[in-house]
Design an enzyme around this catalytic site. Structure first.
Site, mmCIF file in Angstrom:
data_model
loop_
_atom_site.group_PDB
_atom_site.id
_atom_site.type_symbol
_atom_site.label_atom_id
_atom_site.label_comp_id
_atom_site.label_asym_id
_atom_site.label_seq_id
_atom_site.Cartn_x
_atom_site.Cartn_y
_atom_site.Cartn_z
ATOM 1 N N SER A 156 0.733 -1.090 0.021
ATOM 2 C CA SER A 156 0.022 -0.045 -0.066
ATOM 3 C C SER A 156 0.895 1.396 0.027
ATOM 4 O O SER A 156 1.760 1.350 -0.824
ATOM 5 C CB SER A 156 -0.924 0.090 1.104
ATOM 6 N N HIS A 157 0.777 2.059 1.093
ATOM 7 C CA HIS A 157 1.324 3.516 1.283
ATOM 8 C C HIS A 157 2.662 3.172 1.922
ATOM 9 O O HIS A 157 3.195 4.340 2.450
ATOM 10 C CB HIS A 157 0.413 4.307 1.599
ATOM 11 N N ASP A 321 -1.194 7.175 -3.933
ATOM 12 C CA ASP A 321 -0.411 6.569 -3.049
ATOM 13 C C ASP A 321 0.434 5.246 -3.946
ATOM 14 O O ASP A 321 0.326 5.269 -5.169
ATOM 15 C CB ASP A 321 -0.802 5.806 -1.732
ATOM 16 N N ASP A 323 0.076 1.920 -4.503
ATOM 17 C CA ASP A 323 -0.761 1.037 -5.206
ATOM 18 C C ASP A 323 -1.970 1.637 -5.811
ATOM 19 O O ASP A 323 -2.702 0.805 -6.665
ATOM 20 C CB ASP A 323 -1.076 -0.035 -4.488
ATOM 21 N N ASP A 325 -4.777 3.234 -4.717
ATOM 22 C CA ASP A 325 -6.124 3.227 -4.176
ATOM 23 C C ASP A 325 -6.209 4.594 -3.205
ATOM 24 O O ASP A 325 -7.650 4.753 -2.838
ATOM 25 C CB ASP A 325 -6.339 1.883 -3.462
ATOM 26 N N ARG A 326 -5.426 5.416 -2.889
ATOM 27 C CA ARG A 326 -5.668 6.521 -2.128
ATOM 28 C C ARG A 326 -5.452 7.596 -3.015
ATOM 29 O O ARG A 326 -4.772 7.884 -3.882
ATOM 30 C CB ARG A 326 -4.771 6.440 -0.835
ATOM 31 N N SER A 409 -8.639 7.808 5.879
ATOM 32 C CA SER A 409 -7.057 7.529 5.592
ATOM 33 C C SER A 409 -6.904 7.785 4.091
ATOM 34 O O SER A 409 -6.309 7.002 3.312
ATOM 35 C CB SER A 409 -6.944 6.404 6.085
ATOM 36 N N LYS A 420 -11.123 1.241 -2.917
ATOM 37 C CA LYS A 420 -10.860 2.539 -3.001
ATOM 38 C C LYS A 420 -10.004 3.014 -4.203
ATOM 39 O O LYS A 420 -9.425 2.086 -4.716
ATOM 40 C CB LYS A 420 -10.286 2.999 -1.924
#
Length: 605
Positions: A156-157, A321, A323, A325-326, A409, A420
């Protein structure tokens, strides 16, 4: 060399003109069918997965760990085998999507997945070219290709590189994260595994698009960008956005990929489709270590974007981010919190073509501010408060009760996929800005102020204390739990430390959620205190990260006083923050005087 190597206990029994039928037999060399014999050095094996470091290598529920953990003997193989064994419908004959954010160690793991998937009878793998496949794009691919699921290589992030994090996750056939029942099963399997099944196949060239048949498995390497771009074009009006950006009312744009997976997607969307110049993007070439940065789109780690937006008077800045998704939205003179962002998208949903038939419902995670609740009430939408974790939204979406949702988040999305989606949120904002300009509402600042005038302003801040000693982090939560259990806590007055301001406790509990679709219950999702004036504080331990624990403190206050809308968030929340720190004794227990990251509510500067 592996210390323990035995041949898999399959024998092939062939009949004339028919494919091999495999049955269990004694441990022996395999009687290989002809198509296997054509492959040099190809044989099916079962390899012992217990290494000399067994106690350190057992799979844990936290799928994000240091690279060196995954590099231990048999650890990654154990992980992959456990995932395949945990697929509800079974791995044999399945079709899986594979890819990730391109972080360090991904190419090696992709090759392991191919060989172990073949050993487990997986029929087809679809891999993103160069291993690049954003989490939203994987979700979309699973759904459009009707795949069994997907294996995502991402932390992720979190930071990447040889000394940082790596992760492996599994998404279900609906495109969403595996639910707790599946992840618990995978975890249990990983602790009992004594072998994994693998075929030693030639390595797949993931740099070239095309389809290859390797023994029992077909491997397809695809362009993962174009199908995702096509998805967004089916949701939004790119023509309207492009027309707005090229008009005198349009804003300048800067998107920061933070050297993560969204770079190639951003290039296709902003440069090829919207016709913007190269100066509209930065850090849009994926890097195994994110060019030494931290691919987390917030004011701390995306500071170069913030600085450039302010310095160059850029009207619309955004970041995603590692990957994909943010997201973070930042206009000249205005930072938009995720809590406000999802509320604004919900309020303007009618200008997005995808929602032309209406909105089914709205939802937020428990720590997220109640800004979206106000939109739901005004528009008559059903609204849900769920635990942190996108899988909880997925159930509501699959049941047709949810359209738009978000987490504080920096996660925002809709029911177009079951993850997301960072770039979805960014393009949604561009669509909103285009529509708002026709009503005389200009830029990010204008949209924010318009929203506050309609709904009031929710002041919100999150303090992240990262890599806290786990025992001390647990002590903080345990002490709070004891306080909550006291008969005298409800209706007590909690006073700030530097002023006479006090807050009367109305409610305190550990958040529990009963899923309205399947009736499952999720307990211990975060400690919260709600005060009589509507203010709220929340404490949670985060499950992301690979070193120590992260304590997250959330503070929220609502106001309909227009004179406060342009006020400083931290100053306005100071008494509430002091109450939270005093109540939790966080500083005294952990020794951490300052948070690692502070996320503040949308600021009109």
């Amino acid at each position: 060399m592996l210390k323990h190597l035995i041949f898999q206990i399959w024998k092939s029994k062939l009949s004339k003109g028919a494919p091999g039928r495999r049955e269990r037999g004694d441990t022996a060399l395999i009687d290989l069918p002809p198509h296997f014999l054509r492959l040099l050095s190809t044989f099916l094996q079962a390899r012992n997965v217990r290494s000399s470091q067994e106690k350190e290598t057992i799979l844990t529920p936290n799928y994000e760990l240091r690279v060196v953990v995954f590099q231990q003997e048999n650890y990654t193989e154990n992980f992959i085998q456990a995932i395949l064994d945990g697929i509800p419908s079974g791995a044999a004959g399945s079709s899986l999507i594979v890819g990730g954010d391109g972080r360090y160690y991904s190419p090696e793991v992709i090759q392991k997945i191919v060989k172990i998937a073949a050993g487990n009878g997986v029929a087809h793998l679809t891999i993103g070219q160069n291993g690049i496949f954003s989490t939203p794009a994987v979700s979309n691919a699973i759904r459009t290709r009707k795949a069994t699921g997907g294996i995502l290589l991402t932390a992720s992030h979190n930071a990447g590189g040889p000394k940082n994090d790596f992760g492996i996750k599994y998404n279900m056939e609906n495109g969403g994260p595996a639910p707790e029942g599946v992840t618990d099963k995978v975890y249990a399997i990983s602790k009992e595994l004594t072998s994994y099944k693998i075929i030693d196949l030639p390595e797949v060239d993931i740099t070239k698009i095309g389809t290859t048949t390797l023994g029992p498995i077909t491997v397809e390497v695809i362009d993962s960008v174009k199908p995702y771009t096509a998805l967004l074009k089916s949701i939004f009006s790119f023509d309207d956005i492009k027309s707005y950006l090229n008009s005198s009312e349009g804003v300048s744009v800067l998107f920061d990929g933070l050297s993560g997976v969204t770079g190639p997607y951003a290039q296709d969307i902003f440069l090829n489709e919207l016709g913007l110049g190269q100066g509209s993007i930065q850090n849009c070439v994926p890097s195994p270590d994110f060019n030494g940065g931290h691919p987390d789109p917030n004011l701390t780690y995306a500071h170069s974007l913030v600085e450039k937006v302010e310095k160059d008077n850029i009207g619309f800045g955004a970041a995603s981010d590692g990957d994909g998704d943010r997201n973070m939205i930042y206009g000249k003179g205005a930072f938009v919190t995720p809590s406000d962002s999802v509320a604004i998208i919900a309020d303007w949903a009618e200008v997005i073509p995808y929602f032309k038939d209406g909105v089914k419902g709205l939802a937020r995670s428990m720590p997220t501010s109640g800004a979206i609740d106000l939109v739901a009430k005004a528009k008559g939408f059903e609204v849900f408060e769920v635990p942190t974790g996108w899988k909880f939204f997925g159930n509501l979406m699959d049941a047709g009760r949810l359209s738009i949702c978000g987490e504080e988040s920096f996660g925002t999305g809709s029911d177009h996929i079951r993850e997301k989606d960072g770039l979805w949120a960014v393009v949604a904002w561009l669509q909103i800005l285009a529509a708002a300009s026709k009503k005389g509402i200009k830029g990010v600042n204008g949209v924010l102020l318009d929203h506050y005038k309609k709904y009031g302003r929710t002041f919100f801040s999150r303090y992240d204390y990262e890599e806290v000693d786990s025992d001390k982090a647990n002590q903080v939560m345990a002490e709070l739990t004891k306080i909550f259990a006291s008969d005298s806590f409800i209706s007590s007055d909690l006073k700030a430390t530097t002023s006479s301001t006090s807050f009367k406790v109305a409610e305190a509990a550990n958040f529990s959620y009963t899923d309205p679709i399947d009736g499952s219950v999720s307990k211990n999702q975060g400690l919260y205190v709600r005060f009589v004036d509507g203010s709220r504080i929340v404490f949670r331990l985060s499950g992301t990260g690979s070193s120590g624990a992260t304590i997250r403190l959330y503070v929220e206050k609502y106001s309909k006083d227009e004179s406060e809308y342009a006020g400083d968030t931290q100053e306005g929340l100071k008494p509430l923050i002091e109450v939270a720190l005093s109540l939790s004794k966080l500083v005294e227990i952990t020794g951490r005087k300052e948070p690692t990251v502070i996320t503040v509510s949308s600021a009109l500067l």
